[in-house]
Write a protein that holds these residues in place. Structure first.
Motif, mmCIF file in Angstrom:
data_model
loop_
_atom_site.group_PDB
_atom_site.id
_atom_site.type_symbol
_atom_site.label_atom_id
_atom_site.label_comp_id
_atom_site.label_asym_id
_atom_site.label_seq_id
_atom_site.Cartn_x
_atom_site.Cartn_y
_atom_site.Cartn_z
ATOM 1 N N ALA A 124 -4.719 3.868 4.616
ATOM 2 C CA ALA A 124 -4.954 2.714 5.478
ATOM 3 C C ALA A 124 -5.787 1.673 4.761
ATOM 4 C CB ALA A 124 -5.650 3.147 6.767
ATOM 5 N N SER A 125 -5.619 0.452 5.192
ATOM 6 C CA SER A 125 -6.413 -0.654 4.663
ATOM 7 C C SER A 125 -7.788 -0.674 5.320
ATOM 8 C CB SER A 125 -5.706 -1.979 4.937
ATOM 9 O OG SER A 125 -5.697 -2.242 6.340
ATOM 10 N N GLU A 126 -8.662 -1.489 4.762
ATOM 11 C CA GLU A 126 -9.995 -1.633 5.345
ATOM 12 C C GLU A 126 -9.915 -2.258 6.730
ATOM 13 O OE1 GLU A 126 -14.290 -2.523 3.468
ATOM 14 O OE2 GLU A 126 -12.839 -4.148 3.217
ATOM 15 N N LEU A 149 0.819 -1.210 0.000
ATOM 16 C CA LEU A 149 0.000 0.000 0.000
ATOM 17 C C LEU A 149 0.854 1.262 0.000
ATOM 18 C CD1 LEU A 149 -2.614 1.615 0.220
ATOM 19 C CD2 LEU A 149 -2.657 1.104 2.679
ATOM 20 N N GLU A 150 1.977 1.230 0.693
ATOM 21 C CA GLU A 150 2.776 2.453 0.848
ATOM 22 C C GLU A 150 3.189 3.101 -0.478
ATOM 23 O OE1 GLU A 150 6.206 4.370 0.203
ATOM 24 O OE2 GLU A 150 6.686 2.280 0.662
ATOM 25 N N PRO A 151 3.663 2.346 -1.500
ATOM 26 C CA PRO A 151 4.073 3.005 -2.744
ATOM 27 C C PRO A 151 2.914 3.685 -3.481
ATOM 28 C CG PRO A 151 5.003 0.793 -2.599
ATOM 29 C CD PRO A 151 3.968 0.906 -1.526
ATOM 30 N N LYS A 152 1.687 3.306 -3.178
ATOM 31 C CA LYS A 152 0.521 3.885 -3.838
ATOM 32 C C LYS A 152 -0.076 5.043 -3.046
ATOM 33 C CE LYS A 152 0.415 1.192 -7.425
ATOM 34 N NZ LYS A 152 0.551 1.726 -8.795
ATOM 35 N N ARG A 209 -6.730 -5.107 -6.092
ATOM 36 C CA ARG A 209 -7.464 -3.895 -5.735
ATOM 37 C C ARG A 209 -8.148 -4.095 -4.394
ATOM 38 N NH1 ARG A 209 -8.098 -0.059 -9.572
ATOM 39 N NH2 ARG A 209 -7.390 -0.603 -11.684
ATOM 40 N N PHE A 210 -7.985 -3.098 -3.516
ATOM 41 C CA PHE A 210 -8.536 -3.209 -2.172
ATOM 42 C C PHE A 210 -9.164 -1.878 -1.761
ATOM 43 C CE2 PHE A 210 -4.961 -6.127 -2.462
ATOM 44 C CZ PHE A 210 -5.534 -7.317 -2.047
ATOM 45 N N PRO A 211 -10.232 -1.915 -0.957
ATOM 46 C CA PRO A 211 -10.777 -0.668 -0.403
ATOM 47 C C PRO A 211 -9.695 0.049 0.389
ATOM 48 C CG PRO A 211 -12.278 -2.502 -0.034
ATOM 49 C CD PRO A 211 -10.996 -3.096 -0.529
ATOM 50 N N THR A 212 -9.509 1.317 0.107
ATOM 51 C CA THR A 212 -8.423 2.083 0.702
ATOM 52 C C THR A 212 -8.971 3.367 1.316
ATOM 53 O OG1 THR A 212 -6.913 1.185 -0.964
ATOM 54 C CG2 THR A 212 -6.156 3.112 0.266
ATOM 55 N N TYR A 213 -8.401 3.750 2.437
ATOM 56 C CA TYR A 213 -8.892 4.895 3.210
ATOM 57 C C TYR A 213 -7.753 5.880 3.449
ATOM 58 C CZ TYR A 213 -12.861 1.856 4.187
ATOM 59 O OH TYR A 213 -13.956 1.041 4.056
ATOM 60 N N VAL A 214 -8.122 7.148 3.626
ATOM 61 C CA VAL A 214 -7.154 8.159 4.042
ATOM 62 C C VAL A 214 -7.436 8.502 5.501
ATOM 63 C CG1 VAL A 214 -8.582 10.110 3.240
ATOM 64 C CG2 VAL A 214 -6.111 10.406 3.523
#
Length: 234
Positions: free
Chosen positions: A166-168, A155-158, A198-203
């Motif tokens: 953050a992840s779900e 996740l970090e590079p994206k 592809r995963f649900p991603t949050y800020v």
């Protein structure tokens, strides 16, 4: 899988041991826990020249160490390499606050007198998953292992520079534990690095009118120190 509550015994066991370390076990297997995995990367690090690198280590990494100190009982593992940073943290709440404080450090740190060195934004990613705590046989330092570490690293590079993604799993724990001070806002289903999927991603953002934990701690320490000085001067 209650990161904030199920590991209370582990958190207590860390008290009295060196920051970032877990008690050495003379017998038995590595300890399985649920932890928040924090990956961070410094944007633009590769463009620094040798004089800038020394100032970077002196100013930035020292700032990171200062920020991590109030959370030392929650941090089971800490590692750095070049411009990379990894924490395994036994509290979702502590991890969220530390991530935001790290981002603010990179954004706001005073570089006065640092010559051409400029602010370097961080990409920070958070994920919650099971890991096994133990000791690295090469370094003798605390370490952890598990497939969720690789998952978090994707996740970090994206993550956009200057943001905390953050992840779900992390977002769900934040809601489940009714954590205040910060919140996870849905972004989209993001394609993570290395075709991980592809995963649900949050800020992760601070809640309105919330006060950073570190600033509260520093304010209390300064007030206490001021009181001691008044007594000495009186």
């Amino acid at each position: 899988m209650r990161a904030g509550e199920g590991n209370r015994g582990t958190i207590s066991a860390l008290a009295g041991f060196p920051a970032g370390g877990v008690p050495r076990k003379e017998r038995g297997e590595p300890e399985a826990v649920v932890a928040t995995l924090l990956f961070a990367d410094v944007q633009g690090f590769s463009q620094l020249h040798a004089p800038e690198l020394s100032r970077f280590v002196e100013r930035f990494w020292q700032g990171v160490a200062n920020l991590a100190r109030p959370y030392r009982r929650d941090i089971a593992v800490r590692e750095t390499w070049g411009d990379g940073l990894f924490f395994a943290i036994l509290s979702v709440e502590a991890a969220g606050h530390l991530a935001l404080e790290l981002s603010e450090l990179a954004r706001d740190i005073a570089w006065r007198g640092a010559g051409p060195l400029r602010p370097l934004p961080l990409r920070i990613a958070l994920h919650v998953g099971p890991v096994r705590l133990g000791l690295n046989p090469v370094t003798g330092l605390a370490s952890c292992s598990g497939p969720d570490i690789s998952h978090a690293a994707r996740l970090e590079p994206k993550t956009p520079p200057g943001e905390v993604y953050a992840s779900e799993a992390f977002a769900a724990r934040t809601t489940q534990q009714r954590i205040r001070g910060f919140a996870c806002h849905y972004v989209k289903e993001l394609l993570w690095a290395k075709q991980c999927g592809r995963f649900p991603t949050y800020v992760v953002r601070r809640a309105r009118r919330s006060r950073p934990i570190l600033r509260v701690v520093r304010a209390e320490e300064e007030a206490e120190l001021a009181g001691e000085n008044r007594v000495k001067c009186g």
